[in-house]
Each structure stands twice: as structure tokens, then as C-alpha cells.
Design a protein around this motif. Sequence first.
Motif, PDB file in Angstrom:
ATOM      1  N   ARG A 159     -22.381  24.046 -12.355  1.00  0.00           N
ATOM      2  CA  ARG A 159     -21.019  23.530 -12.609  1.00  0.00           C
ATOM      3  C   ARG A 159     -21.145  21.781 -11.865  1.00  0.00           C
ATOM      4  O   ARG A 159     -21.759  21.777 -10.870  1.00  0.00           O
ATOM      5  CB  ARG A 159     -19.920  24.136 -11.645  1.00  0.00           C
ATOM      6  N   PHE A 160     -20.543  20.891 -12.646  1.00  0.00           N
ATOM      7  CA  PHE A 160     -20.551  19.791 -12.170  1.00  0.00           C
ATOM      8  C   PHE A 160     -19.122  19.432 -11.518  1.00  0.00           C
ATOM      9  O   PHE A 160     -18.210  19.678 -11.796  1.00  0.00           O
ATOM     10  CB  PHE A 160     -20.363  18.594 -13.385  1.00  0.00           C
ATOM     11  N   THR A 161     -19.513  18.960 -10.009  1.00  0.00           N
ATOM     12  CA  THR A 161     -18.390  18.882  -9.193  1.00  0.00           C
ATOM     13  C   THR A 161     -18.257  17.231  -8.883  1.00  0.00           C
ATOM     14  O   THR A 161     -17.356  17.063  -7.877  1.00  0.00           O
ATOM     15  CB  THR A 161     -18.665  19.748  -7.994  1.00  0.00           C
ATOM     16  N   GLY A 162     -18.825  16.378  -9.384  1.00  0.00           N
ATOM     17  CA  GLY A 162     -18.831  15.152  -9.152  1.00  0.00           C
ATOM     18  C   GLY A 162     -20.191  14.651  -8.567  1.00  0.00           C
ATOM     19  O   GLY A 162     -20.991  15.232  -8.423  1.00  0.00           O
ATOM     20  N   PHE A 163     -20.038  13.358  -8.463  1.00  0.00           N
ATOM     21  CA  PHE A 163     -21.372  12.611  -7.884  1.00  0.00           C
ATOM     22  C   PHE A 163     -21.431  12.328  -6.250  1.00  0.00           C
ATOM     23  O   PHE A 163     -20.177  12.082  -5.884  1.00  0.00           O
ATOM     24  CB  PHE A 163     -21.620  11.291  -8.415  1.00  0.00           C
ATOM     25  N   ARG A 164     -22.457  12.510  -5.693  1.00  0.00           N
ATOM     26  CA  ARG A 164     -22.506  12.510  -4.395  1.00  0.00           C
ATOM     27  C   ARG A 164     -21.844  11.186  -3.786  1.00  0.00           C
ATOM     28  O   ARG A 164     -21.201  11.014  -3.028  1.00  0.00           O
ATOM     29  CB  ARG A 164     -23.937  12.610  -3.877  1.00  0.00           C
ATOM     30  N   GLY A 165     -22.159   9.965  -4.789  1.00  0.00           N
ATOM     31  CA  GLY A 165     -21.480   8.479  -4.327  1.00  0.00           C
ATOM     32  C   GLY A 165     -20.147   8.487  -4.349  1.00  0.00           C
ATOM     33  O   GLY A 165     -19.589   7.577  -3.706  1.00  0.00           O
ATOM     34  N   ASP A 166     -19.496   9.394  -5.110  1.00  0.00           N
ATOM     35  CA  ASP A 166     -18.090   9.250  -5.442  1.00  0.00           C
ATOM     36  C   ASP A 166     -17.132   9.424  -4.307  1.00  0.00           C
ATOM     37  O   ASP A 166     -16.405   8.530  -4.011  1.00  0.00           O
ATOM     38  CB  ASP A 166     -17.473  10.468  -6.609  1.00  0.00           C
ATOM     39  N   SER A 167     -17.647  10.405  -3.521  1.00  0.00           N
ATOM     40  CA  SER A 167     -16.797  10.874  -2.081  1.00  0.00           C
ATOM     41  C   SER A 167     -17.451  12.010  -1.561  1.00  0.00           C
ATOM     42  O   SER A 167     -18.136  12.666  -2.199  1.00  0.00           O
ATOM     43  CB  SER A 167     -15.344  11.076  -2.520  1.00  0.00           C
TER      44      SER A 167
END
Length: 103
Positions: A17-25
Motif C-alpha cells: 500500500r502506498f501511503t505517501g512519501f516520507r518527505g511529504d509529511s
Amino acid sequence: MLHLFDESGHHTGSNLRFTGFRGDSPAAVEAAEQVLSDWLAGLEAVTNCNIAIRPFRVDFDNVVFGLIDETTDDPDEGHGGPWAELYPQGLGFHEPWNGEYDT
């Protein structure tokens, strides 16, 4: 990601599952940690120990995941002997297959 194997080391499935990028928040990391925690809670009793798995490949959202045999017979290519690469991390494993890796 959570890859699942049977007692003989055969890949039986993967949860991805993709939950977002670490750098996003920090929320992306928190979401990933919660998803993984939920998946692990759903498993039968878990024992931490040394394991041996067989090569496998899963394609998800145009990304390759797996332990892929990259052994080559050409001495000018590859890594000079049996070699398996863990994707997408890019960790290389070779004899004596003791868990140590090359990057």
C-alpha cells in the motif's frame, strides 16, 4: 509492504500500500506504520528467527518488489557467481547466503 512466505520459503502473497512519501509529511510515515502494524496484528503467532526464502517478484504501481535471481554465466557481467537482488531496496546477496548484503 509485507511479503508472506510458507515454511518452505515460497512466496505466498504480498500486501502493498502506498501511503505517501516520507518527505511529504510525518503523516505519510505514521500512516505506513499504522498499516504495517495492522497487517502484523492480523498474522498468526509470529516467531522471530533466521529464515530462508526463494526468489519471487511482485509488480505494484510500476515498481518491482522481490528477491530476484541475477546470476549470470558471463564473467564480464554480473557479480561473479550466484547473486540475488532485493528490490526495490537494491540490496545484493551472494554465497554463503548468510544474510549479509552488498549495496
